[in-house]
Design a protein around this motif. Structure first.
Motif, short mmCIF file in Angstrom:
data_model
loop_
_atom_site.label_atom_id
_atom_site.label_comp_id
_atom_site.label_asym_id
_atom_site.label_seq_id
_atom_site.Cartn_x
_atom_site.Cartn_y
_atom_site.Cartn_z
N TYR A 31 0.84 -1.19 0.00
CA TYR A 31 0.00 0.00 0.00
C TYR A 31 0.88 1.25 0.00
CZ TYR A 31 -4.22 -2.68 1.11
OH TYR A 31 -5.28 -3.55 1.06
N SER A 94 2.25 1.32 3.71
CA SER A 94 1.91 0.38 4.80
C SER A 94 1.90 -1.03 4.23
CB SER A 94 0.57 0.73 5.45
OG SER A 94 -0.49 0.57 4.54
N SER A 101 -4.85 -5.77 6.74
CA SER A 101 -3.92 -4.74 6.26
C SER A 101 -4.30 -3.37 6.80
CB SER A 101 -3.89 -4.73 4.74
OG SER A 101 -5.18 -4.47 4.24
N TYR A 102 -5.55 -3.18 7.12
CA TYR A 102 -5.97 -1.88 7.60
C TYR A 102 -5.45 -1.59 8.99
CZ TYR A 102 -9.16 -1.85 3.63
OH TYR A 102 -9.69 -1.88 2.38
N ASN A 103 -4.97 -2.57 9.71
CA ASN A 103 -4.43 -2.35 11.04
C ASN A 103 -2.90 -2.27 11.05
OD1 ASN A 103 -6.70 -2.00 12.72
ND2 ASN A 103 -7.16 -4.19 12.55
N SER A 104 -2.32 -2.01 9.88
CA SER A 104 -0.88 -1.77 9.83
C SER A 104 -0.63 -0.27 9.87
CB SER A 104 -0.29 -2.33 8.53
OG SER A 104 -0.44 -3.72 8.47
N PRO A 105 0.38 0.17 10.64
CA PRO A 105 0.63 1.60 10.72
C PRO A 105 1.20 2.15 9.42
CG PRO A 105 2.33 0.39 11.90
CD PRO A 105 1.29 -0.61 11.49
N TYR B 31 -11.93 1.38 11.82
CA TYR B 31 -11.07 0.22 12.02
C TYR B 31 -10.09 0.46 13.16
CZ TYR B 31 -12.22 -2.67 7.97
OH TYR B 31 -12.84 -3.49 7.08
N ASN B 32 -9.51 1.67 13.16
CA ASN B 32 -8.50 1.97 14.16
C ASN B 32 -8.26 3.46 14.24
OD1 ASN B 32 -6.41 2.75 12.14
ND2 ASN B 32 -6.36 0.57 11.66
N GLN B 34 -4.85 6.11 14.92
CA GLN B 34 -3.39 6.19 15.08
C GLN B 34 -3.01 7.55 15.63
OE1 GLN B 34 -0.77 4.57 11.89
NE2 GLN B 34 -2.66 4.24 10.75
N PHE B 36 0.30 10.09 15.70
CA PHE B 36 1.55 10.36 15.01
C PHE B 36 2.24 11.54 15.69
CE2 PHE B 36 1.04 7.83 11.14
CZ PHE B 36 -0.34 7.68 11.05
N SER B 46 4.65 7.21 13.20
CA SER B 46 3.57 6.54 13.92
C SER B 46 4.02 6.22 15.34
CB SER B 46 3.17 5.26 13.19
OG SER B 46 2.12 4.60 13.86
N LEU B 49 -1.00 2.69 17.47
CA LEU B 49 -2.19 2.37 16.69
C LEU B 49 -3.11 1.56 17.60
CD1 LEU B 49 -2.44 1.13 13.05
CD2 LEU B 49 -3.65 -0.08 14.87
N GLN B 51 -6.54 -0.55 17.65
CA GLN B 51 -7.60 -1.16 16.85
C GLN B 51 -8.95 -0.91 17.51
OE1 GLN B 51 -6.73 -5.26 15.74
NE2 GLN B 51 -4.53 -4.84 15.79
N ARG B 93 -9.10 5.53 10.73
CA ARG B 93 -9.35 4.80 9.49
C ARG B 93 -10.80 4.34 9.54
NH1 ARG B 93 -6.28 2.27 5.56
NH2 ARG B 93 -4.30 2.31 6.70
N ALA B 98 -12.01 2.57 3.55
CA ALA B 98 -10.95 2.39 4.56
C ALA B 98 -9.57 2.77 4.08
CB ALA B 98 -10.95 0.94 5.05
#
Lengths: 117, 113
Positions: A31, A94, A101-105, B31-32, B34, B36, B46, B49, B51, B93, B98
């Protein structure tokens, strides 16, 4: 450990000129994203890519184009630069990983500061 | 449309103080979230994060909490140091669309020696 590399760091363009902002990542991330950051505003998504050969528009795509021919590179093209495109541009990437994958920073480059006069 | 707000816009504290930064968002379908850190002239790094199923995350002197139902998150920094001076941004997100994170405008923190 380079991470996400953006070039150039600074650029001044005249109205109507064009340029390409370069972005490369060495983390094998699928991504990649382009954001712009204007003073007093949150970052806005311009374009993103979920893998080589696949790109899609974000929130503010007008006046920009992208391509993704390799996993590593995600250049952003400005055609016919306008003063409204004066901004700081950030590329990010990311991973997909084994979890969602949406929970990767996101990992960001240091940005390109562009002025159009 | 998701809106993310960070208050205050700027904060100055003496070294050693504990502090809390706030982030609120309007749509709880995320979804989450973050957090920064952004140093002048640099990109975003970052920090944490969280969830949507989690309540908090910790990293060293940093602790971030998430209350999804009320649309709030806090970033707690313990025993602040001058090196913590930076702008702190939060981003959510969303579950729909998303691939587009929504960012707040940040809180600029200055820790005074």
């Amino acid at each position: 450990n380079a991470g996400v590399t953006q070039t150039p760091k600074f650029r001044i363009l005249k109205i109507g000129q064009s340029m390409t902002l370069q972005c490369a990542q060495d983390m094998n991330h699928n991504y990649m994203y382009w954001y712009r950051q204007d003073p007093g505003m949150g970052l806005k998504l311009i374009y993103y890519s979920v893998g080589a050969g696949i790109t899609d528009k974000g929130e503010v795509p007008n006046g920009y184009n992208v391509s993704r021919s390799t996993t590593e590179d995600f250049p952003l093209r400005l055609e016919l630069a306008a003063p409204s495109q004066t901004s700081v541009y950030f590329c990010a990437s990311s991973s997909t990983g084994t979890a969602s994958s949406y929970n990767s920073p996101l990992h960001f480059g240091n940005g390109t500061r562009l002025t159009v006069t | 449309k998701q809106e993310v707000t960070q208050i205050p816009a700027a904060l100055s504290v003496p070294e050693g103080e504990n502090l809390v930064l706030n982030c609120s968002f309007t749509d709880s379908a995320i979804y989450n979230l973050q957090w920064f850190r952004q140093d002048p002239g640099k990109g975003l790094t970052s920090l944490l994060l969280i969830q949507s199923s989690q309540r908090e995350q910790t990293s060293g002197r940093l602790n971030a909490s998430l209350d999804k139902s009320s649309g709030r998150s806090t970033l707690y920094i313990a025993a602040s140091q001058p090196g913590d001076s930076a702008t702190y941004l939060c981003a959510v997100r969303p579950e729909t669309g998303a691939n587009n994170l929504f960012f707040g405008t940040g809180t600029r923190l200055t820790v005074i020696p």
